[in-house]
Design an enzyme around this catalytic site. Structure first.
Site, mmCIF file in Angstrom:
data_model
loop_
_atom_site.group_PDB
_atom_site.id
_atom_site.type_symbol
_atom_site.label_atom_id
_atom_site.label_comp_id
_atom_site.label_asym_id
_atom_site.label_seq_id
_atom_site.Cartn_x
_atom_site.Cartn_y
_atom_site.Cartn_z
ATOM 1 N N ARG A 1 0.810 -1.222 0.000
ATOM 2 C CA ARG A 1 0.000 0.000 0.000
ATOM 3 C C ARG A 1 0.850 1.281 0.000
ATOM 4 O O ARG A 1 0.468 2.310 0.580
ATOM 5 C CB ARG A 1 -0.965 0.045 1.184
ATOM 6 C CG ARG A 1 -1.879 -1.153 1.301
ATOM 7 C CD ARG A 1 -2.803 -1.289 0.097
ATOM 8 N NE ARG A 1 -3.852 -2.264 0.348
ATOM 9 C CZ ARG A 1 -3.790 -3.558 0.000
ATOM 10 N NH1 ARG A 1 -2.725 -4.033 -0.633
ATOM 11 N NH2 ARG A 1 -4.780 -4.373 0.263
ATOM 12 N N SER B 1 -10.385 -0.988 3.140
ATOM 13 C CA SER B 1 -9.726 -1.093 4.451
ATOM 14 C C SER B 1 -9.330 0.293 4.934
ATOM 15 O O SER B 1 -8.727 1.065 4.189
ATOM 16 C CB SER B 1 -8.472 -1.958 4.350
ATOM 17 O OG SER B 1 -8.828 -3.274 4.017
ATOM 18 N N GLU C 1 -4.784 3.449 6.169
ATOM 19 C CA GLU C 1 -4.500 3.162 4.758
ATOM 20 C C GLU C 1 -5.232 4.187 3.896
ATOM 21 O O GLU C 1 -4.760 4.607 2.854
ATOM 22 C CB GLU C 1 -4.977 1.753 4.403
ATOM 23 C CG GLU C 1 -4.643 1.367 2.980
ATOM 24 C CD GLU C 1 -5.473 0.224 2.438
ATOM 25 O OE1 GLU C 1 -6.192 0.439 1.446
ATOM 26 O OE2 GLU C 1 -5.391 -0.872 3.004
HETATM 27 N N1 EPU Z 1 -10.810 -10.620 11.064
HETATM 28 C C1 EPU Z 1 -11.430 -10.597 12.296
HETATM 29 N N2 EPU Z 1 -12.441 -9.701 12.485
HETATM 30 C C2 EPU Z 1 -12.842 -8.843 11.527
HETATM 31 C C3 EPU Z 1 -12.190 -8.854 10.282
HETATM 32 C C4 EPU Z 1 -11.171 -9.762 10.069
HETATM 33 O O1 EPU Z 1 -11.096 -11.352 13.187
HETATM 34 O O2 EPU Z 1 -13.751 -8.063 11.781
HETATM 35 C C5 EPU Z 1 -9.746 -11.606 10.820
HETATM 36 C C6 EPU Z 1 -10.174 -12.624 9.767
HETATM 37 O O3 EPU Z 1 -10.870 -13.675 10.322
HETATM 38 C C7 EPU Z 1 -8.842 -13.056 9.167
HETATM 39 C C8 EPU Z 1 -7.962 -11.814 9.318
HETATM 40 O O4 EPU Z 1 -8.597 -10.978 10.273
HETATM 41 O O5 EPU Z 1 -8.268 -14.065 9.939
HETATM 42 C C9 EPU Z 1 -7.761 -11.082 7.992
HETATM 43 O O6 EPU Z 1 -9.025 -10.625 7.517
HETATM 44 P P1 EPU Z 1 -9.426 -10.622 5.971
HETATM 45 O O7 EPU Z 1 -9.118 -11.975 5.387
HETATM 46 O O8 EPU Z 1 -10.791 -10.103 5.871
HETATM 47 O O9 EPU Z 1 -8.436 -9.673 5.260
HETATM 48 P P2 EPU Z 1 -7.835 -8.277 5.711
HETATM 49 O O10 EPU Z 1 -6.409 -8.509 6.087
HETATM 50 O O11 EPU Z 1 -8.692 -7.597 6.696
HETATM 51 C C10 EPU Z 1 -6.941 -7.658 3.328
HETATM 52 C C11 EPU Z 1 -6.845 -6.367 2.574
HETATM 53 C C12 EPU Z 1 -8.154 -6.107 1.814
HETATM 54 C C13 EPU Z 1 -8.474 -7.276 0.920
HETATM 55 C C14 EPU Z 1 -8.552 -8.527 1.756
HETATM 56 C C15 EPU Z 1 -8.874 -9.721 0.878
HETATM 57 C C16 EPU Z 1 -5.455 -4.836 3.881
HETATM 58 C C17 EPU Z 1 -5.427 -3.686 4.803
HETATM 59 N N3 EPU Z 1 -6.639 -5.260 3.495
HETATM 60 O O12 EPU Z 1 -7.917 -7.474 4.346
HETATM 61 O O13 EPU Z 1 -7.938 -4.954 1.017
HETATM 62 O O14 EPU Z 1 -9.691 -7.062 0.243
HETATM 63 O O15 EPU Z 1 -7.301 -8.730 2.444
HETATM 64 O O16 EPU Z 1 -8.196 -10.825 1.195
HETATM 65 O O17 EPU Z 1 -4.399 -5.341 3.518
HETATM 66 C C18 EPU Z 1 -8.177 -2.603 0.900
HETATM 67 O O18 EPU Z 1 -6.950 -2.566 0.860
HETATM 68 O O19 EPU Z 1 -8.894 -1.587 0.837
HETATM 69 C C19 EPU Z 1 -8.815 -3.896 1.042
HETATM 70 C C20 EPU Z 1 -10.120 -4.037 1.203
#
Ligand code: EPU
Length: 288
Positions: A157, A210, A280
């Site tokens: 990012r 995000s 972000e």
């Molecule tokens: N989780 C929780 N509670 C929540 C949300 C997530 O416990 O409310 C846990 C999930 O269970 C999982 C972990 O956190 O174990 C990661 O969550 P998730 O797979 O939803 O992915 P993320 O890391 O929150 C990232 C990117 C997203 C992208 C997703 C898709 C970043 C900041 N975000 O999210 O990107 O869509 O992976 O895999 O890196 C963006 O950059 O705008 C964006 C949406």
């Protein structure tokens, strides 16, 4: 050139005041002339893409806001060059229809190609830098240039465009290197990934994706949830109960409300777990 042009409808958050001046064109050359002029006259300018990672201040943006909407694409063997104004999701489908693989992750990236280069956008653990060969852009005072991924300093990012020596440069196009494969398999994978995203992210709401970067080895969404902040609210801005790293504009939220909520979440996560979350989402415009 428009004056006092509303920006809220040009962001996925649906928040923010007007641009003092606004210019939207498909020809990059005209945009290049405009930002060159701005530099010579000391007028601030902001480059806008699809506005999917942006929080615009309630009092709007000073100077010129420009949006380049060149949406052409060209498939050359396993390489695809796309205009900065093309949506990443659209390009993902074009790539699959050309029987190329390796770009399926882009179906989860809401912004434009230009915006994706600007912040090395990604989804499902994949990022643009893994497939980017080069990007073409414009640097005021220097003209058109072709950047290698190394020159762009792409990282999670971030890039030299967002945080470094290329700040203020315009992305005109990007070229990605993919592999030959079965387009139908690519489409099926994208359909599955989209279903998953639908279940885990509030994608039908007004949001900015995000809000925070994931801290190394952890997840911002998990931390927000563990801090008991899901559902936390400032006015019409609410931490999503589906995904802790999303803030939803329930209708009529102001930028100040969102910012207050962001600061509250950061303070609470810091207090509970000693972790400093880093936004972000990019905050632009007149905040003071
Ligand atoms: N989780 C929780 N509670 C929540 C949300 C997530 O416990 O409310 C846990 C999930 O269970 C999982 C972990 O956190 O174990 C990661 O969550 P998730 O797979 O939803 O992915 P993320 O890391 O929150 C990232 C990117 C997203 C992208 C997703 C898709 C970043 C900041 N975000 O999210 O990107 O869509 O992976 O895999 O890196 C963006 O950059 O705008 C964006 C949406």
């Amino acid at each position: 050139m428009k004056e006092a042009e509303p920006l809220a409808s040009r962001t996925s958050f649906g928040i923010g005041g007007p641009a003092e001046f606004f210019l939207e064109l498909a020809r990059p050359e005209a945009i290049e002339n405009a930002i060159q002029d701005c530099c010579e006259r000391d007028i601030p300018y902001l480059l806008l893409g699809a506005g999917t990672n942006l929080l615009v201040a309630d009092r709007g943006v000073e100077g010129l806001v420009v949006r380049v909407v060149n949406r052409e694409h060209e498939v050359d063997g396993t390489r695809v060059r796309a205009g900065a104004g093309l949506k990443m999701m659209r390009l993902a489908r074009i790539v699959a229809d050309a029987n190329l693989r390796g770009f399926e992750f882009a179906i989860g990236v809401p912004g434009t190609v230009g915006g994706a280069v600007y912040q090395d956008a990604g989804c499902w653990g994949r990022e643009l830098r893994e497939v980017l060969v080069e990007a073409e852009g414009f640097v005021p005072g220097k003209g058109r240039l072709t950047w290698t991924p190394l020159a762009l300093k792409l990282g999670y990012r971030t890039s030299a465009l967002r945080d470094g020596d290329l700040s203020g440069a315009l992305v005109v196009s990007a070229t990605v290197q993919l592999q030959r494969g079965d387009g139908e398999e690519a489409r099926q994978l994208m359909a599955r990934l989209t279903r998953e995203r639908n279940e885990t992210q509030p994608i039908k709401t007004k949001n900015c994706g995000s809000v925070f970067k994931n801290p190394t080895g952890d997840s911002a969404g998990r931390l927000v949830q563990a801090a008991g902040l899901k559902g936390a609210r400032e006015g019409a801005a609410v931490v999503s109960s589906l995904h802790g790293n999303f803030i939803v504009n329930e209708g009529g939220a102001t930028a100040v409300e969102v910012r207050r909520l962001i600061e509250r979440v950061m303070a609470e996560v810091k207090r509970r777990f000693g972790i400093q979350l880093e936004p972000e989402v990019e905050m632009v415009g007149r905040w003071k």
